[in-house]
Write an enzyme that holds these catalytic residues in place. Sequence first.
Site, short mmCIF file in Angstrom:
data_model
loop_
_atom_site.label_atom_id
_atom_site.label_comp_id
_atom_site.label_asym_id
_atom_site.label_seq_id
_atom_site.Cartn_x
_atom_site.Cartn_y
_atom_site.Cartn_z
N GLN A 184 -22.51 -2.29 -58.87
CA GLN A 184 -21.81 -3.57 -58.92
C GLN A 184 -21.84 -4.16 -57.51
O GLN A 184 -21.33 -3.56 -56.56
CB GLN A 184 -20.37 -3.41 -59.38
CG GLN A 184 -19.69 -4.77 -59.57
CD GLN A 184 -18.22 -4.66 -59.87
OE1 GLN A 184 -17.43 -4.31 -59.00
NE2 GLN A 184 -17.85 -4.95 -61.11
N HIS A 213 -20.40 -9.04 -59.39
CA HIS A 213 -18.95 -9.11 -59.61
C HIS A 213 -18.48 -10.55 -59.47
O HIS A 213 -18.30 -11.07 -58.38
CB HIS A 213 -18.25 -8.22 -58.59
CG HIS A 213 -16.82 -7.89 -58.94
ND1 HIS A 213 -16.09 -8.60 -59.85
CD2 HIS A 213 -16.00 -6.89 -58.49
CE1 HIS A 213 -14.87 -8.07 -59.96
NE2 HIS A 213 -14.80 -7.03 -59.15
N HIS A 221 -11.89 -11.35 -61.36
CA HIS A 221 -10.67 -10.83 -60.75
C HIS A 221 -10.23 -11.51 -59.46
O HIS A 221 -9.49 -10.95 -58.67
CB HIS A 221 -10.81 -9.32 -60.51
CG HIS A 221 -11.17 -8.55 -61.73
ND1 HIS A 221 -11.64 -7.25 -61.70
CD2 HIS A 221 -11.16 -8.90 -63.05
CE1 HIS A 221 -11.89 -6.84 -62.93
NE2 HIS A 221 -11.60 -7.83 -63.77
N TYR A 224 -12.24 -12.55 -56.87
CA TYR A 224 -13.09 -12.34 -55.71
C TYR A 224 -14.02 -13.54 -55.52
O TYR A 224 -13.89 -14.56 -56.21
CB TYR A 224 -13.85 -11.02 -55.84
CG TYR A 224 -12.92 -9.83 -55.85
CD1 TYR A 224 -12.16 -9.51 -54.73
CD2 TYR A 224 -12.77 -9.03 -56.99
CE1 TYR A 224 -11.27 -8.44 -54.73
CE2 TYR A 224 -11.89 -7.96 -57.00
CZ TYR A 224 -11.15 -7.67 -55.87
OH TYR A 224 -10.27 -6.62 -55.88
#
Length: 373
Positions: A109, A177, A180, A182
């Site tokens: 990831q 990713h 969430h 980020y």
Amino acid sequence: MTTPASARAAEILARPVHINGLTVPNRIAMAPMTRMFSPGGIPGEDVASYYSRRAAAGVGLIVTEGTYVGHESAGNSDRVPRFHGEEQLAGWGKVAEQVHAAGGTIVPQLWHIGMVREQGQAPYADAPAVGPSGLRIGADEPTGKAMTQLDLDDVIGAFAQAAAAAERIGFDGVELHGAHGYLLDQFLWAGTNRRGDSYGGDPVARTKFAAEIVAAVRETVSPEFPIIFRYSQWKQEAYQARLAETPEELEAILTPLASAGVDAFHASTRRYWLPEFDGSDLNLAGWTKKLTGRTTITVGSVGLDGDFIRGFMGEGSPVKGIDDLLDALEREEYDMVAVGRALLQDPQWAAKVLAGRFDELQPYDAAALKSLS
């Protein structure tokens, strides 16, 4: 003893699934979970053992913990692994080798935390916190640097270089990713993206940066090399945040990403069994597959009766049945299921489920976090 119900679980979950040129041997993935067990950003033998144990016990696809791409503002810890640097990549090559020897497939990831970083944090203390508008979630005034075009290009290049390295050292694909709260998610969400240029504005414009990263990765790796994109509605500091209030808004966000080269979406929710929009039982992964036609992974408290945020705060979670999960897989609402805390608690979780040994499954105990074995 195997019962008809448990035999059904094995039949549904043991089917292989294709993600572009990759054949995953079954429908079970290991969800990425940050560990901070890699001093200097270098994954060691313990990291290789941690992942290969799960692969040997039947996990078809390992998605590694988040790994920082080669941009100085990407992270905030010297113990989180990096996906750049000679020693770091050599360590990751050994991880991939051992997972393959155990019969599994594995993708790293690739991660940039953006405005979650604070000035002065490791591994590069002088690097600024950067984001679309320099805003942390919930803040009205900038506490970091709004990214310039040069910054954007540097980060795009860092993701592409990390993906090329992943293919070179033997990984089976990459996951980007974008969830969430980020960096990529900070661009996708109106709450943190206040830009007035082509990277801000409506949902399609807010998708531009992430889509450019996907396109750069797609151009850098082989055509058959899988690209997985993880995204979420919720953020770590805003559980009720939403990228999309309707399926139409979600389609506007996902379509540019799919067009840029995403092969599979990893739709992160806190509880996979909850419907995403009114008027339908489909969860976020179900809607993602319906709207894009891409391979889709569901995730969120699989096998446990409680979401992972509470689990990481020290609360235990009793075992929850997966009949509803199997029903959705059988209806082909989504294609795979990612398992987090249940696999953290018990490396043999996949083997037990595939063999119908549900009576041997263990409730989640937060004390397991002390060893992460």
